[in-house]
Write an enzyme that holds these catalytic residues in place. Sequence first.
Site, PDB file in Angstrom:
ATOM      1  N   ASP A 142       6.807   3.220  -2.782  1.00 37.78           N
ATOM      2  CA  ASP A 142       6.146   3.621  -1.538  1.00 37.78           C
ATOM      3  C   ASP A 142       5.286   2.476  -0.990  1.00 37.78           C
ATOM      4  O   ASP A 142       5.188   2.281   0.218  1.00 37.78           O
ATOM      5  CB  ASP A 142       5.255   4.852  -1.762  1.00 37.78           C
ATOM      6  CG  ASP A 142       5.995   5.979  -2.446  1.00 37.78           C
ATOM      7  OD1 ASP A 142       6.558   6.829  -1.749  1.00 37.78           O
ATOM      8  OD2 ASP A 142       6.014   5.975  -3.691  1.00 37.78           O
TER       9      ASP A 142
ATOM     10  N   ASP B  60       4.066   4.055   4.771  1.00 39.73           N
ATOM     11  CA  ASP B  60       5.225   4.820   4.314  1.00 39.73           C
ATOM     12  C   ASP B  60       4.717   6.227   4.036  1.00 39.73           C
ATOM     13  O   ASP B  60       4.069   6.462   3.009  1.00 39.73           O
ATOM     14  CB  ASP B  60       5.841   4.203   3.066  1.00 39.73           C
ATOM     15  CG  ASP B  60       7.040   5.003   2.574  1.00 39.73           C
ATOM     16  OD1 ASP B  60       7.888   5.378   3.409  1.00 39.73           O
ATOM     17  OD2 ASP B  60       7.123   5.271   1.368  1.00 39.73           O
TER      18      ASP B  60
ATOM     19  N   GLU C  67       7.040   4.132   9.453  1.00 38.95           N
ATOM     20  CA  GLU C  67       8.449   4.461   9.389  1.00 38.95           C
ATOM     21  C   GLU C  67       8.709   5.782  10.104  1.00 38.95           C
ATOM     22  O   GLU C  67       7.940   6.732   9.955  1.00 38.95           O
ATOM     23  CB  GLU C  67       8.886   4.555   7.926  1.00 38.95           C
ATOM     24  CG  GLU C  67      10.363   4.362   7.732  1.00 38.95           C
ATOM     25  CD  GLU C  67      10.712   4.145   6.270  1.00 38.95           C
ATOM     26  OE1 GLU C  67      11.113   3.031   5.930  1.00 38.95           O
ATOM     27  OE2 GLU C  67      10.569   5.101   5.494  1.00 38.95           O
TER      28      GLU C  67
END
Length: 168
Positions: free
Chosen positions: A141, A7, A68
Amino acid sequence: MLILGIDPGTAIVGYGLVQAATAGHLQAFAYGCIRTPAGEKASLRLALIYDQLQEIIKNYRPDIMAIEELFFNKNSRTALAVGQARGVALLAAAHAGLPVAEYTPLEVKQAVAGFGRAPKEQVQRMVQALLGLKSPPDPDDVADALAVAICHASIAPWRQREAGVLQQ
């Protein structure tokens, strides 16, 4: 297969290593976050992220990195900074010869929570449940990084089958 979920961010980069075994069994192998000093120059923060990711890749030797894709919200300055951190993560993977799979936030939430617009708390709880963790991963996160790895474990087999059908 050992999946490194990422992330990206400039202040905090979440990472999570998930072992995907046969029959869909998932196990959290390691997870945490890379924090960079708030007052530091962007170039030094990015270098720190790169160095730490290289170390994680070297130590754990994952089979693939799942990351991501960039989500643009109203704050373009934040999106640009996250894009830079994402680029550094992609560079670390490329230098290590690590393949990369990319997923949208919608795909990640759909794969983990069954709903593409799931709130962060729901994603954290589902990651906890799917990986059998004692508590939800914190900060979010880290939960997001683990969610990206879980997403890859669930979507990759479908993508491979689809690619095989398309090539025939």
